[in-house]
Design a protein around this motif. Structure first.
Motif, PDB file in Angstrom:
ATOM      1  N   TYR A 177       0.837  -1.210   0.000  1.00 27.27           N
ATOM      2  CA  TYR A 177       0.000   0.000   0.000  1.00 27.27           C
ATOM      3  C   TYR A 177       0.869   1.257   0.000  1.00 27.27           C
ATOM      4  O   TYR A 177       0.539   2.257  -0.636  1.00 27.27           O
ATOM      5  CB  TYR A 177      -0.936   0.006   1.207  1.00 27.27           C
ATOM      6  N   LEU A 178       1.997   1.197   0.707  1.00 28.15           N
ATOM      7  CA  LEU A 178       2.932   2.334   0.685  1.00 28.15           C
ATOM      8  C   LEU A 178       3.530   2.520  -0.706  1.00 28.15           C
ATOM      9  O   LEU A 178       3.721   3.657  -1.158  1.00 28.15           O
ATOM     10  CB  LEU A 178       4.048   2.111   1.711  1.00 28.15           C
ATOM     11  N   VAL A 179       3.832   1.420  -1.385  1.00 29.18           N
ATOM     12  CA  VAL A 179       4.320   1.500  -2.769  1.00 29.18           C
ATOM     13  C   VAL A 179       3.283   2.192  -3.646  1.00 29.18           C
ATOM     14  O   VAL A 179       3.620   3.048  -4.474  1.00 29.18           O
ATOM     15  CB  VAL A 179       4.641   0.094  -3.317  1.00 29.18           C
ATOM     16  N   ILE A 180       2.014   1.832  -3.453  1.00 29.24           N
ATOM     17  CA  ILE A 180       0.933   2.459  -4.222  1.00 29.24           C
ATOM     18  C   ILE A 180       0.879   3.949  -3.945  1.00 29.24           C
ATOM     19  O   ILE A 180       0.778   4.777  -4.866  1.00 29.24           O
ATOM     20  CB  ILE A 180      -0.414   1.799  -3.878  1.00 29.24           C
ATOM     21  N   VAL A 181       0.985   4.329  -2.680  1.00 39.31           N
ATOM     22  CA  VAL A 181       0.903   5.746  -2.302  1.00 39.31           C
ATOM     23  C   VAL A 181       2.077   6.529  -2.885  1.00 39.31           C
ATOM     24  O   VAL A 181       1.901   7.626  -3.431  1.00 39.31           O
ATOM     25  CB  VAL A 181       0.860   5.902  -0.770  1.00 39.31           C
ATOM     26  N   ILE A 182       3.288   5.972  -2.804  1.00 43.33           N
ATOM     27  CA  ILE A 182       4.468   6.680  -3.322  1.00 43.33           C
ATOM     28  C   ILE A 182       4.385   6.842  -4.839  1.00 43.33           C
ATOM     29  O   ILE A 182       4.689   7.903  -5.384  1.00 43.33           O
ATOM     30  CB  ILE A 182       5.757   5.931  -2.930  1.00 43.33           C
ATOM     31  N   GLY A 183       3.951   5.783  -5.528  1.00 44.17           N
ATOM     32  CA  GLY A 183       3.800   5.884  -6.979  1.00 44.17           C
ATOM     33  C   GLY A 183       2.758   6.918  -7.364  1.00 44.17           C
ATOM     34  O   GLY A 183       2.955   7.723  -8.279  1.00 44.17           O
ATOM     35  N   LYS A 184       1.625   6.915  -6.656  1.00 43.60           N
ATOM     36  CA  LYS A 184       0.584   7.891  -6.955  1.00 43.60           C
ATOM     37  C   LYS A 184       1.017   9.302  -6.579  1.00 43.60           C
ATOM     38  O   LYS A 184       0.625  10.265  -7.233  1.00 43.60           O
ATOM     39  CB  LYS A 184      -0.702   7.540  -6.204  1.00 43.60           C
ATOM     40  N   LEU A 185       1.833   9.423  -5.533  1.00 45.52           N
ATOM     41  CA  LEU A 185       2.296  10.754  -5.140  1.00 45.52           C
ATOM     42  C   LEU A 185       3.144  11.381  -6.235  1.00 45.52           C
ATOM     43  O   LEU A 185       3.027  12.579  -6.516  1.00 45.52           O
ATOM     44  CB  LEU A 185       3.112  10.651  -3.839  1.00 45.52           C
ATOM     45  N   THR A 186       3.980  10.571  -6.881  1.00 44.15           N
ATOM     46  CA  THR A 186       4.811  11.095  -7.970  1.00 44.15           C
ATOM     47  C   THR A 186       3.952  11.684  -9.086  1.00 44.15           C
ATOM     48  O   THR A 186       4.113  12.847  -9.467  1.00 44.15           O
ATOM     49  CB  THR A 186       5.708   9.980  -8.547  1.00 44.15           C
TER      50      THR A 186
END
Length: 477
Positions: free
Chosen positions: A290-299
């Motif tokens: 879920y953190l990977v998803i958040v970081i990717g979406k943040l970019t």
């Protein structure tokens, strides 16, 4: 007043907006474009985009091939825009005043802002769901608001921090997506869903269009993130670095999405973020995913907020004559844009997949003519020669409105209507093609065929590149 940044730290707040980036503030190398665009594409929305091809009927194998072709075709156009950044040192939509006129460029800009809002809102929904899972909360509102705040903070800080987040997203994306792929093949008989359907031309072209549309919609802001590169940076190096990053990242994500949709069906459709998290296995690993998803979406969301602010500012300054704004005003624009995208996310329709498909393909219709006009003028008509000071003057070389470019732009959009295959409208030619949507190809070809000969007769490019400090047209530097 000295406007140069006081530090090279990624946390230094950016001061530049729509003005030319001075040579002594240029930095970085083309490989920064690779990590930024790779990281921006290793994210959940790209997975959903790839899944759409299978959801709407394509075999997983042909969906992956079609998505790859589309990403390459659209990526070439997108990377050609990126290569303009180092030479011009300008945001992408400011440079489009050279084709459309200072006021005329506002016409596509309105659509650009709507695009950024749409992508920011849909991305915020998915990231909000991921944050909700991390917090063990069924209330997605909290996750959406938290993600909106994160987006605003990074986008306000600006260019350097956005690139840093992109590098982080590249690393965690590779690790996270590799792990998820291993889990997918371990938990499902993936081989049994590949190549089971016969080749279908219509759904194959849908996959191509989804990939191309994904890339082409980066065009209006891609140079915003290459404009700080030194002016001597090779345009070819910038092109290839951007192309490789965006195509590899998006194709990886979309191929994974196509496979997930093929093996999971309704389980994925009902909760895309939840399914990906569940695929991770143990709860603590799911939190990391879920953190990977958040970081990717943040970019990518920061690119949308930053590009959205730049587009709004380009629109406003066309009429008030400003060439820059204060840091406070800059922050206010970004926060305001992010707040609107959060409100849209909170009111988003539950029919996310269908609406997102139509959103992507509709944007494709309005941006392919713009890309054709911008690239033909820059590379074939003006031959990379731009009068930069005139881009800020309605009474200058490029004027207020360029009837040739605007007329070709409208024709390029209208020409696509008979070839559309969308929920609200299906063109008459589409049925003859078995339901395949080739409107974006028509838009590129028709616009280019009409604009090039007309622009050769009506355009007035400078003899050499003119930068603000060289308004007499002397040396080009």
């Amino acid at each position: 007043m000295n406007d140069r940044p006081t530090t090279d730290s990624a946390l230094a707040i950016e001061r530049r907006t729509i003005e030319v980036i001075p040579d002594d503030e240029r930095h970085g190398t083309p490989r920064n474009q690779f990590t930024l665009w790779f990281g921006a594409n290793m994210q959940i929305t790209a997975i959903v985009d790839g899944a759409l091809a299978v959801v709407f009927g394509a075999d997983a194998l042909w969906a992956i091939v079609g998505l790859l072709i589309g990403n390459v075709l659209g990526g070439v156009v997108m990377a050609l825009h990126s290569a303009q950044g180092p030479r011009l040192g300008l945001p992408q939509m400011i440079s489009s005043r050279a084709q459309f006129g200072v006021f005329g460029a506002v016409v596509p800009l309105v659509l650009v802002v709507l695009m950024y809002l749409g992508f920011a809102a849909t991305g915020t929904v998915l990231a909000g769901q991921a944050i909700g899972h991390i917090l063990h909360s069924d209330n997605v509102v909290v996750g959406i608001v938290v993600f909106g705040v994160l987006t605003a903070v990074v986008a306000v800080t600006g260019y350097r921090l956005i690139h840093t987040v992109g590098r982080v997203a590249s690393v965690v994306g590779i690790i996270g997506f590799t792990y998820l792929a291993i889990r997918l093949f371990a938990d499902y008989d993936v081989a049994s869903v590949i190549g089971v359907k016969p080749f279908d031309f219509a759904t194959f072209l849908l996959a191509v269009s989804l990939g191309a549309g994904w890339q082409l919609t980066f065009g209006p802001y891609v140079a915003d993130y290459s404009r700080y590169l030194p002016r001597t940076t090779s345009g070819r190096a910038t092109f290839w670095s951007t192309l490789a990053g965006t195509v590899i990242g998006s194709s990886w994500s979309m191929a994974f999405g196509a496979l997930v949709a093929a093996v999971a069906g309704d389980a994925f459709l009902d909760d895309q973020v939840g399914f990906v998290g569940g695929l991770a296995g143990p709860a603590f690993v799911a939190v990391l995913i879920y953190l990977v998803i958040v970081i990717g979406k943040l970019t990518i969301n920061c690119l949308n907020a930053y590009g959205g602010f730049m587009s709004i500012l380009t629109t406003v300054t066309a009429f008030n004559g400003q060439t820059r704004v204060s840091s406070t005003a800059r922050a206010a624009y970004i926060v305001g844009f992010t707040a609107v995208s959060v409100l849209i996310a909170l009111a988003a329709s539950a029919d996310f997949l269908a609406n997102f498909k139509n959103f992507i393909l509709t944007l494709l219709m309005v941006f392919t003519p713009w890309s054709a006009i911008n690239l033909i003028d820059y590379y074939l008509i003006s031959r990379e020669r731009v009068d930069v000071p005139a881009l800020y003057s309605p009474g200058g070389r490029y004027g207020r409105w360029n009837a040739t470019a605007l007329g070709c732009y409208v024709i390029g959009i209208v020409a696509q209507i008979p070839f559309l295959a969308q929920a609200l409208y299906t063109g008459p030619v589409t049925g003859l093609l078995g339901g395949a949507d080739v409107s974006w190809i028509v838009g590129l070809v028709v616009t280019a065929a009409i604009y090039y000969p007309l622009a050769r007769r009506t355009s007035n490019p400078p003899e050499s590149m003119i930068y603000p400090e060289q308004v007499d047209g002397a040396r080009t530097g």
